[in-house]
Motif scaffolding. Structure first.
Motif, PDB file in Angstrom:
ATOM      1  N   VAL A 312      18.240 -18.007  10.028  1.00 60.29           N
ATOM      2  CA  VAL A 312      17.167 -18.480   9.161  1.00 60.29           C
ATOM      3  C   VAL A 312      16.517 -17.277   8.500  1.00 60.29           C
ATOM      4  O   VAL A 312      16.275 -16.251   9.146  1.00 60.29           O
ATOM      5  N   LEU A 313      16.230 -17.384   7.209  1.00 64.71           N
ATOM      6  CA  LEU A 313      15.580 -16.318   6.473  1.00 64.71           C
ATOM      7  C   LEU A 313      14.070 -16.516   6.516  1.00 64.71           C
ATOM      8  O   LEU A 313      13.524 -17.416   5.879  1.00 64.71           O
ATOM      9  N   PHE A 314      13.389 -15.674   7.291  1.00 69.05           N
ATOM     10  CA  PHE A 314      11.933 -15.646   7.320  1.00 69.05           C
ATOM     11  C   PHE A 314      11.525 -14.642   6.243  1.00 69.05           C
ATOM     12  O   PHE A 314      11.433 -13.437   6.503  1.00 69.05           O
ATOM     13  N   GLY A 315      11.339 -15.127   5.020  1.00 68.05           N
ATOM     14  CA  GLY A 315      11.340 -14.232   3.879  1.00 68.05           C
ATOM     15  C   GLY A 315      10.034 -14.122   3.134  1.00 68.05           C
ATOM     16  O   GLY A 315       9.136 -14.960   3.235  1.00 68.05           O
ATOM     17  N   GLY A 316       9.972 -13.058   2.337  1.00 66.47           N
ATOM     18  CA  GLY A 316       8.858 -12.837   1.434  1.00 66.47           C
ATOM     19  C   GLY A 316       9.328 -12.135   0.177  1.00 66.47           C
ATOM     20  O   GLY A 316      10.304 -11.389   0.193  1.00 66.47           O
ATOM     21  N   ASN A 317       8.644 -12.406  -0.922  1.00 69.47           N
ATOM     22  CA  ASN A 317       8.921 -11.708  -2.179  1.00 69.47           C
ATOM     23  C   ASN A 317       8.153 -10.399  -2.213  1.00 69.47           C
ATOM     24  O   ASN A 317       6.996 -10.335  -1.773  1.00 69.47           O
ATOM     25  N   VAL A 318       8.793  -9.353  -2.740  1.00 71.55           N
ATOM     26  CA  VAL A 318       8.139  -8.054  -2.841  1.00 71.55           C
ATOM     27  C   VAL A 318       8.363  -7.464  -4.230  1.00 71.55           C
ATOM     28  O   VAL A 318       9.461  -7.520  -4.769  1.00 71.55           O
ATOM     29  N   HIS A 319       7.274  -6.922  -4.810  1.00 70.31           N
ATOM     30  CA  HIS A 319       7.405  -6.045  -5.970  1.00 70.31           C
ATOM     31  C   HIS A 319       7.586  -4.615  -5.462  1.00 70.31           C
ATOM     32  O   HIS A 319       7.627  -4.370  -4.255  1.00 70.31           O
ATOM     33  N   HIS A 320       7.678  -3.669  -6.373  1.00 72.91           N
ATOM     34  CA  HIS A 320       8.126  -2.334  -5.975  1.00 72.91           C
ATOM     35  C   HIS A 320       7.016  -1.303  -5.823  1.00 72.91           C
ATOM     36  O   HIS A 320       7.283  -0.188  -5.397  1.00 72.91           O
ATOM     37  N   ASP A 321       5.760  -1.630  -6.148  1.00 71.90           N
ATOM     38  CA  ASP A 321       4.718  -0.601  -6.052  1.00 71.90           C
ATOM     39  C   ASP A 321       4.217  -0.475  -4.616  1.00 71.90           C
ATOM     40  O   ASP A 321       4.430  -1.345  -3.772  1.00 71.90           O
ATOM     41  N   HIS A 322       3.530   0.641  -4.365  1.00 73.19           N
ATOM     42  CA  HIS A 322       2.989   0.948  -3.037  1.00 73.19           C
ATOM     43  C   HIS A 322       1.462   1.040  -3.084  1.00 73.19           C
ATOM     44  O   HIS A 322       0.875   1.939  -2.483  1.00 73.19           O
ATOM     45  N   GLY A 323       0.828   0.129  -3.803  1.00 74.99           N
ATOM     46  CA  GLY A 323      -0.628   0.133  -3.861  1.00 74.99           C
ATOM     47  C   GLY A 323      -1.149   1.431  -4.447  1.00 74.99           C
ATOM     48  O   GLY A 323      -0.812   1.792  -5.579  1.00 74.99           O
ATOM     49  N   PRO A 324      -1.968   2.193  -3.695  1.00 80.31           N
ATOM     50  CA  PRO A 324      -2.562   3.422  -4.237  1.00 80.31           C
ATOM     51  C   PRO A 324      -1.547   4.468  -4.692  1.00 80.31           C
ATOM     52  O   PRO A 324      -1.890   5.332  -5.496  1.00 80.31           O
ATOM     53  N   LEU A 325      -0.324   4.425  -4.201  1.00 80.86           N
ATOM     54  CA  LEU A 325       0.710   5.358  -4.650  1.00 80.86           C
ATOM     55  C   LEU A 325       1.368   4.900  -5.945  1.00 80.86           C
ATOM     56  O   LEU A 325       2.176   5.631  -6.517  1.00 80.86           O
ATOM     57  N   GLY A 326       1.048   3.709  -6.397  1.00 79.88           N
ATOM     58  CA  GLY A 326       1.694   3.188  -7.581  1.00 79.88           C
ATOM     59  C   GLY A 326       3.175   2.934  -7.334  1.00 79.88           C
ATOM     60  O   GLY A 326       3.590   2.561  -6.238  1.00 79.88           O
ATOM     61  N   ALA A 327       3.979   3.169  -8.361  1.00 83.86           N
ATOM     62  CA  ALA A 327       5.414   2.885  -8.280  1.00 83.86           C
ATOM     63  C   ALA A 327       6.215   4.048  -7.733  1.00 83.86           C
ATOM     64  O   ALA A 327       7.435   3.926  -7.572  1.00 83.86           O
ATOM     65  N   ALA A 328       5.588   5.196  -7.457  1.00 84.91           N
ATOM     66  CA  ALA A 328       6.323   6.374  -6.989  1.00 84.91           C
ATOM     67  C   ALA A 328       7.075   6.050  -5.707  1.00 84.91           C
ATOM     68  O   ALA A 328       6.484   5.706  -4.688  1.00 84.91           O
ATOM     69  N   SER A 329       8.406   6.178  -5.765  1.00 81.68           N
ATOM     70  CA  SER A 329       9.266   5.731  -4.672  1.00 81.68           C
ATOM     71  C   SER A 329       9.626   6.901  -3.762  1.00 81.68           C
ATOM     72  O   SER A 329      10.744   7.407  -3.779  1.00 81.68           O
ATOM     73  N   LEU A 330       8.658   7.334  -2.958  1.00 85.82           N
ATOM     74  CA  LEU A 330       8.930   8.343  -1.934  1.00 85.82           C
ATOM     75  C   LEU A 330       9.566   7.657  -0.729  1.00 85.82           C
ATOM     76  O   LEU A 330       9.164   6.555  -0.336  1.00 85.82           O
ATOM     77  N   ASP A 331      10.543   8.314  -0.132  1.00 89.12           N
ATOM     78  CA  ASP A 331      11.321   7.673   0.928  1.00 89.12           C
ATOM     79  C   ASP A 331      10.454   7.206   2.089  1.00 89.12           C
ATOM     80  O   ASP A 331      10.675   6.131   2.655  1.00 89.12           O
ATOM     81  N   ILE A 332       9.472   8.014   2.480  1.00 84.57           N
ATOM     82  CA  ILE A 332       8.633   7.643   3.619  1.00 84.57           C
ATOM     83  C   ILE A 332       7.792   6.412   3.285  1.00 84.57           C
ATOM     84  O   ILE A 332       7.524   5.568   4.148  1.00 84.57           O
ATOM     85  N   ALA A 333       7.358   6.283   2.029  1.00 82.66           N
ATOM     86  CA  ALA A 333       6.626   5.089   1.621  1.00 82.66           C
ATOM     87  C   ALA A 333       7.518   3.857   1.699  1.00 82.66           C
ATOM     88  O   ALA A 333       7.069   2.773   2.105  1.00 82.66           O
ATOM     89  N   GLU A 334       8.793   4.009   1.318  1.00 84.85           N
ATOM     90  CA  GLU A 334       9.720   2.877   1.409  1.00 84.85           C
ATOM     91  C   GLU A 334       9.978   2.513   2.872  1.00 84.85           C
ATOM     92  O   GLU A 334      10.051   1.329   3.223  1.00 84.85           O
ATOM     93  N   ALA A 335      10.093   3.527   3.732  1.00 88.44           N
ATOM     94  CA  ALA A 335      10.297   3.254   5.156  1.00 88.44           C
ATOM     95  C   ALA A 335       9.084   2.537   5.745  1.00 88.44           C
ATOM     96  O   ALA A 335       9.218   1.623   6.561  1.00 88.44           O
ATOM     97  N   ARG A 336       7.895   2.957   5.330  1.00 85.20           N
ATOM     98  CA  ARG A 336       6.669   2.305   5.813  1.00 85.20           C
ATOM     99  C   ARG A 336       6.624   0.846   5.374  1.00 85.20           C
ATOM    100  O   ARG A 336       6.266  -0.042   6.155  1.00 85.20           O
ATOM    101  N   ARG A 337       6.997   0.579   4.133  1.00 83.20           N
ATOM    102  CA  ARG A 337       6.984  -0.807   3.644  1.00 83.20           C
ATOM    103  C   ARG A 337       7.896  -1.688   4.494  1.00 83.20           C
ATOM    104  O   ARG A 337       7.521  -2.795   4.896  1.00 83.20           O
ATOM    105  N   VAL A 338       9.093  -1.204   4.792  1.00 85.34           N
ATOM    106  CA  VAL A 338      10.025  -1.992   5.600  1.00 85.34           C
ATOM    107  C   VAL A 338       9.463  -2.202   7.006  1.00 85.34           C
ATOM    108  O   VAL A 338       9.537  -3.307   7.566  1.00 85.34           O
ATOM    109  N   ARG A 339       8.884  -1.158   7.569  1.00 89.28           N
ATOM    110  CA  ARG A 339       8.294  -1.282   8.907  1.00 89.28           C
ATOM    111  C   ARG A 339       7.172  -2.319   8.916  1.00 89.28           C
ATOM    112  O   ARG A 339       7.093  -3.150   9.837  1.00 89.28           O
TER     113      ARG A 339
END
Length: 803
Positions: A312-339
């Motif tokens: 079963v997919l317990f899912g959510g939609n996500v856009h790509h920004d990181h709030g105060p960091l904006g759209a800057a895709s730093l790897d640690i920010a992406e890891a935090r989002r997944v966590r």
């Protein structure tokens, strides 16, 4: 943190060919100006006065939102415009036979790129990777300097329905390849549907860019295979001059560990390109590849099958920004989002409505988060005035294939989505495009289902979408869960899911999943709050019309406010309720609804829920009636205030795991008990906070590898003498840092805040704030100090260490 290894320089197999293979990150040392000066592409242009930036970089988030911003509410009223980036590049002495490629993970948008004044080309779509062969334009003499120039034009507004960010917001790389090489993006391991996950197909392409025919050998080194057979496989290839060879090879492992959301086991593969059949000979090229073994299949009777088992997919939609960091895709920010998503109970996300960063998918692979990878929001018919609709027919195939070439190696990607609520959905043109896009996907990858997310056409017209849904394997219903049962009777072979659902419909949406095997999951809009689409989750006071986010202006709202997780990473009460409904581990939660001025109900948009806090601290007169919400997987709950029983209530399936109580406010302690018959199984309490006494700083990471890609998140709270969060006495904070780091963002979860996130200070909101530090690249301890008038200074330490 991702590592960026360089591969060994080795001897060539032909006197005319120098062998080398290398990929270098080019994120550091750029100059930037938010302007459009003439001749900035020329090597001799003077950029000394420009600001130095390190990528990933988003200039839109650096200034306060403005009511007259061209991005409007779509972009959160943030600045856009035209910006230039320039960077020197030295490659040193090298063979003229080496191939150099400049690779961009994502630029928003309308990027034009020059090297040494030579225009390489442009790239319109802001969410897909692209590259240029820069070999003919490089100076490769010793000490010769090259200049990269990039013009980014995000001035044509509005061009997106959410916050896009502006600039080179993902990584940039320089790739050096030998003239005969394995194309890195071609390497992937394909699991066919309904086949054992240990049986897979290895794909890669070997390219000969020389003017001579070549005979080469490829050693395929797979540790689990080698451990079973005792040796690696070596294959001979004959490649004509200027030609390529596509290799598709079936591999069977007697035993192997599968990849799944619960156990995301990753495998390692190494391909070595040799001049001789002897595996001990020198390699002219080496590619290291990480992959996971898992099969994905669709069954109308059993639903979505991962490794042959229903999931079963317990899912959510996500856009790509990181709030105060904006759209800057730093790897640690992406890891935090997944966590954060995993901790909130999600096992799946839909990347609405564009391809995510490669770094995000790497983390989904590592942490076990399933992904619906979505290509486009709109097709040829535009949704906002200046989106890519007019260009769609000319670009869609290239953008779709660029995404698939990059993303098909990721085991976390389980479905490809060709679109979302496209305006052609009731037209013949939409049926044609759906067929063409789906066919293109299947020609490139048959291991994953194809899907699309559609909403209705009005009363009685839903079945007009059948031809469009007929083009895909899994049908995504946006806010149309009431169609499931009738559609299943009408089309029993259709597999469906809620590609978008309203936050308030958590129980209804998931009940449909639990009761119908052909309904494979629920994806709430949205999993995390995001910038832009301002006010979609806004609540309105009694007597005021609840306007949709597209109705009029909502300034100073800059964010959506409909996420289960807020802009700085904290779970809202709706997140805990959803997790209890989903039965994902939590069993009890207590929240209090913010009171309106006159006690009448809040006015809600479809994406809004009543504003609640896990707090018993309120600036209201005593005896003011407050609504207390109890979320529970226990059959009953009991609520007490200062030792007095307020009431008991059932909280089973029939009650949708929820009970509410009207409680006269008085300071003290509010306690919720989860009960099984007469036994108390769990207890949660909320205590009234006293006056703010101090600032609490809590780093999310204690030690981090030093480097410009490294960032540290510091959670900030206002607390009383007992350490209880004080949510009603918000204060202005100022931060300073000592040691090898800089403050790159500060902010809070207030969707109406006009604070510029790049500032070194910010106000708290409901007692919370966030500070983000970026390593300067040096090793050492960093101290973050927070100051607030009337409170003692507070500090915390973070250690940046050697990798």
């Amino acid at each position: 943190m991702r590592r960026f290894p360089s591969l060994l320089l080795v001897l060539c197999f032909s006197p005319s060919i120098l062998v080398a293979s290398e990929r270098v990150l080019l994120d550091e040392g750029w100059r930037f100006q938010l302007a459009d000066p003439a001749d900035a592409q020329l090597p001799g242009f003077d950029d000394a006065a420009w600001r130095r930036v390190d990528l990933p970089h988003d200039w839109s988030v650096e200034a306060s939102p403005q009511n007259d911003a061209a991005s409007e509410g779509h972009g959160g009223y943030h600045q856009t415009g035209v910006g230039w980036y320039r960077r020197p590049l030295e490659v040193g002495e090298t063979s003229l036979k080496s191939i150099y490629r400049l690779e961009f993970d994502g630029v928003y948008q309308n990027a034009e790129v020059w090297v040494n004044g030579h225009r390489l080309g442009e790239h319109l779509y802001g969410y897909t990777p692209f590259s240029f062969d820069i070999t003919p334009y490089l100076k490769t003499r010793s000490n010769a300097s090259n200049v990269i120039a990039v013009r980014v034009d995000n001035s044509d507004q509005p061009n997106c329905r959410w916050y896009s960010g502006s600039g080179i917001y993902r990584h940039v790389w320089l790739r050096k390849l030998p003239p005969v090489h394995i194309e890195p993006a071609s390497v992937w391991c394909e699991n066919k549907p309904h086949e054992p996950f240990s049986d897979f197909h290895l794909h890669y392409t070997v390219i000969n860019s020389t003017d001579m025919d070549q005979i080469v050998y490829v050693e395929e080194s797979l540790p689990e295979q080698a451990s079973q057979s005792g040796k690696n496989r070596v294959h001979k290839l004959r490649i004509g001059a200027g030609k390529k060879v596509d290799v598709h090879r079936p591999i069977r492992l007697g035993s192997a560990r599968s990849w799944s959301a619960e156990f995301p086991h990753l495998q390692q593969l190494q391909l070595r390109l040799l001049t001789q059949e002897d595996a001990a000979s020198d390699a002219m090229d080496v590619v290291d590849h990480t992959f996971g073994l898992r099969s994905v299949a669709i069954d109308p009777q059993r639903g979505l099958l991962l490794n042959g088992e229903p999931i079963v997919l317990f899912g959510g939609n996500v856009h790509h920004d990181h709030g105060p960091l904006g759209a800057a895709s730093l790897d640690i920010a992406e890891a935090r989002r997944v966590r954060l998503l995993k901790q909130a109970g999600f096992n799946a996300v839909r990347t609405s409505h564009n391809p995510p960063s490669d770094a995000f998918l790497d983390e989904c692979d590592r942490q076990g988060l399933l992904v619906i990878d979505e290509f486009f929001d709109n097709w040829a018919k535009s949704k906002v005035n200046r989106d890519y609709g007019p260009h769609f027919e000319g670009i869609w195939r290239d953008e779709l294939l660029a995404t698939m070439d990059r993303d098909r190696r990721h085991p976390s990607v389980v479905m490809w989505s060709i679109g979302n609520e496209v305006y052609e959905r009731g037209d013949e043109s939409g049926q044609r495009l759906a067929q063409e896009l789906a066919q293109c996907v299947r020609e490139h990858d048959q291991s994953r289902p194809v899907t699309i997310g559609l909403n209705g056409l009005g009363e009685g017209n839903w079945d007009r979408l059948d031809p469009m849904f007929g083009a895909v394997d899994v049908c995504g219903y946006n806010y149309e869960t009431n169609r499931y049962e009738t559609d299943h009777r009408r089309l029993p072979m259709r597999v469906m899911y809620a590609s978008e659902s309203y936050p308030k419909d958590a129980h209804e949406s998931f009940a449909a999943v639990e009761s119908q095997p052909h309904v494979i999951g629920d994806f709430v809009w949205s999993a995390i709050d995001y910038l832009g689409e301002a006010g979609i989750g806004r609540v309105f006071p009694p007597g005021e019309e609840a306007r949709r986010h597209w109705e009029g202006t909502h300034f100073p709202w800059r964010a959506a406010a409909c996420g289960d997780i807020d802009l700085i990473g904290h779970r809202k009460p709706i997140s805990h309720y959803r997790n209890i409904v989903w039965d994902r581990g939590e069993r009890l939660y207590l929240a209090v609804e913010e009171p309106t001025a006159n006690g009448d109900p809040w006015q809600l948009t479809p994406w809004a829920v009543e504003p609640c806090l896990d707090s018993w601290t309120w600036s209201v007169p005593e005896k003011t009636m407050l609504t207390v919400h109890a979320y529970s997987r226990y059959p009953q709950v009991r609520l007490q205030l200062n030792g007095r029983i307020i009431g008991e209530a059932s909280t089973g399936q029939a009650e949708e795991f929820h009970a509410s109580f009207r409680v006269p406010y008085e300071p003290g302690e509010l306690v919720l008990e989860g009960m099984q018959q007469t036994a108390v199984n769990q207890r949660i309490k909320l205590a009234t906070a006293g006056e703010t006494a101090s600032i609490d700083l809590e780093p999310e990471q204690g030690t981090i590898a030093a480097g410009r890609q490294s960032i540290a998140f510091i959670n900030v709270r206002l607390v009383d003498e007992q350490g209880t969060t004080q949510p009603v006495e918000d204060r202005q904070l100022e931060f300073s840092v000592a040691g090898p780091a800089e403050i790159v963002a500060t902010g809070n979860a207030d969707p109406t805040s006009r604070h510029a996130y790049a500032n070194s200070g910010c106000p708290t909101y409901q007692g919370h704030a966030l500070a983000v530090l970026r390593s300067t690249g040096e090793v050492g301890a960093v101290t973050l100090t927070a100051r607030c008038e009337g409170l003692p200074e507070a500090d915390c330490k973070v250690e940046f260490t050697k990798e």
